[in-house]
Write an enzyme that holds these catalytic residues in place. Structure first.
Site, mmCIF file in Angstrom:
data_model
loop_
_atom_site.group_PDB
_atom_site.id
_atom_site.type_symbol
_atom_site.label_atom_id
_atom_site.label_comp_id
_atom_site.label_asym_id
_atom_site.label_seq_id
_atom_site.Cartn_x
_atom_site.Cartn_y
_atom_site.Cartn_z
ATOM 1 N N HIS A 341 -6.736 4.022 1.073
ATOM 2 C CA HIS A 341 -6.191 4.767 2.207
ATOM 3 C C HIS A 341 -6.354 4.012 3.528
ATOM 4 C CE1 HIS A 341 -4.249 8.044 3.921
ATOM 5 N NE2 HIS A 341 -5.018 9.065 3.540
ATOM 6 N N ASP A 345 -0.847 4.672 3.695
ATOM 7 C CA ASP A 345 -0.837 6.062 4.139
ATOM 8 C C ASP A 345 -0.384 6.975 3.007
ATOM 9 O OD1 ASP A 345 -1.671 5.367 6.688
ATOM 10 O OD2 ASP A 345 0.397 5.097 7.411
#
Length: 370
Positions: A341, A345
């Site tokens: 992450h 995204d």
């Protein structure tokens, strides 16, 4: 050995002291944290000394054995013959010593007094008591040293969990169309290309399409920079007798489905025989792990660092699904994308997995790049 390997463990001697070797013969096997390496000799001759024992840790370049190049197979044969005759000599006295034992047995006549032993035999009939249930259950333990490869796998998995912000997103794929395509063309495909048509090539091609549409998934973090790869090297997780290995399909974005299937088949065969080279397992920009071959229903794969994402495939099972307002039974596969992450995204991850779903459910998309 590769530049990243500094030491290994000696796990097997293929030749012993006194054996004759030819050029390029395999003398020993060294296991590293990535692959097992065959140690070959550059000289022909007689092995005169072994400089290491099994399970010893050896540094790269350390001497392992000595070869006397002045002795060839012809000259070593007579030397080997007396060595073989030496154990034969003690074997001849052995029968001589055997008759020495019978003489004490000749006083067998005293065996007549043991007639009272006969009644003793009559006392033996009572059967022994049945073993208790606790005696049948084996509660012992056994400790086995972890192989270098297993230690390295454990280290890398922990590093991936510690050094990445891992998150997993899921989707499901209706395999109906791709199964029909495979059933329709598998015989022609095998006849023309000499390899079976599987589902892995479709998922590799679909992943390449998704990687090209979402460059962040094909990138990785190095320090304070993001490195974007303009090529698609897809790693495919393969089970081997010594552990999980991840050979790399180079430039998958330029390969046809037949070429991809050929690469996968070659890697699977090498994994079984332990002949994968270090170069074949180095690199990779994205990984696919197929737990479905073992019947997996669902799972969350772990990122293969320093990559930023990994696709987890699972088993295909029939489920009721809604098709145009009607309930139909379709072959469905759950897929999972674990991603870092920090660089990918949530929107990109979801769209990436959705792209794979669209391409597999409608293979024409991959042909038209639509």
């Amino acid at each position: 050995m590769g530049d990243s390997i500094t030491e290994g463990t000696l796990v097997e001697w293929n030749k012993n002291v006194g054996d004759v070797c030819q050029v390029d013969d395999i003398i020993a096997v060294i296991e590293t944290d990535k692959v097992s390496i065959d140690v070959r000799t550059d000289f022909a001759g007689l092995i005169t000394d072994q400089l290491a024992s099994l399970d010893d840790t050896l540094e790269v370049g350390a001497p392992l054995f000595k070869v006397d190049t002045s002795k060839t197979e012809g000259s070593a044969a007579p030397a080997a013959a007396p060595a073989a005759a030496a154990p034969a000599q003690p074997s001849t006295p052995a029968p001589a010593s055997a008759p020495a034992t019978p003489p004490p047995s000749t006083p067998a006549p005293p065996s007549t007094p043991p007639k009272p032993a006969a009644p003793a035999a009559s006392k033996s009939p009572p059967p022994p008591p049945p073993p208790s249930s606790s005696a049948i259950v084996d509660r012992s333990q056994e400790r086995v040293q972890m192989s270098r490869m297993r230690q390295r796998i454990a280290q890398r998995l922990m590093e991936a969990q510690t050094n990445t912000a891992s998150l997993t997103t899921f989707n499901e794929i209706d395999m109906y169309n791709i199964i029909n395509v495979r059933s329709k063309y598998k015989d022609q495909f095998a006849e023309k290309h000499g390899v079976k048509l599987g589902f892995m090539s479709a998922f590799v091609k679909a992943s390449v399409s998704a990687l090209q549409s979402m460059p962040a998934v094909n990138a990785y973090i190095e320090g304070k920079e993001i490195v974007y790869n303009n090529f698609c090297d897809v790693s495919v997780a393969v089970a081997s007798p010594t552990g999980l290995v991840v050979p790399v399909i180079r430039n998958a974005n330029t390969l046809s489905m037949a070429q991809i299937e050929q690469e996968i088949m070659n890697y699977a065969q090498k994994a079984k025989t332990g002949t994968l080279s270090l170069d074949e397992m180095t690199g990779g920009t994205f990984t696919i792990s197929n737990g479905g071959v073992f019947g997996s229903l669902f799972g969350t794969p772990i990122i293969n660092s320093p990559q930023s994402a990994i696709l987890g495939m699972h088993g295909t099972f029939e489920r009721p699904v809604a098709i145009n307002g009607k309930v139909e039974v379709r072959p469905v596969m759950y897929v999972a994308l674990t991603y870092d992450h920090r660089i990918v995204d949530g929107r990109e991850a979801v769209l990436f997995l959705r792209r794979i779903k669209d391409c597999v459910e409608d293979p024409v998309r991959m042909l038209l790049d639509a």
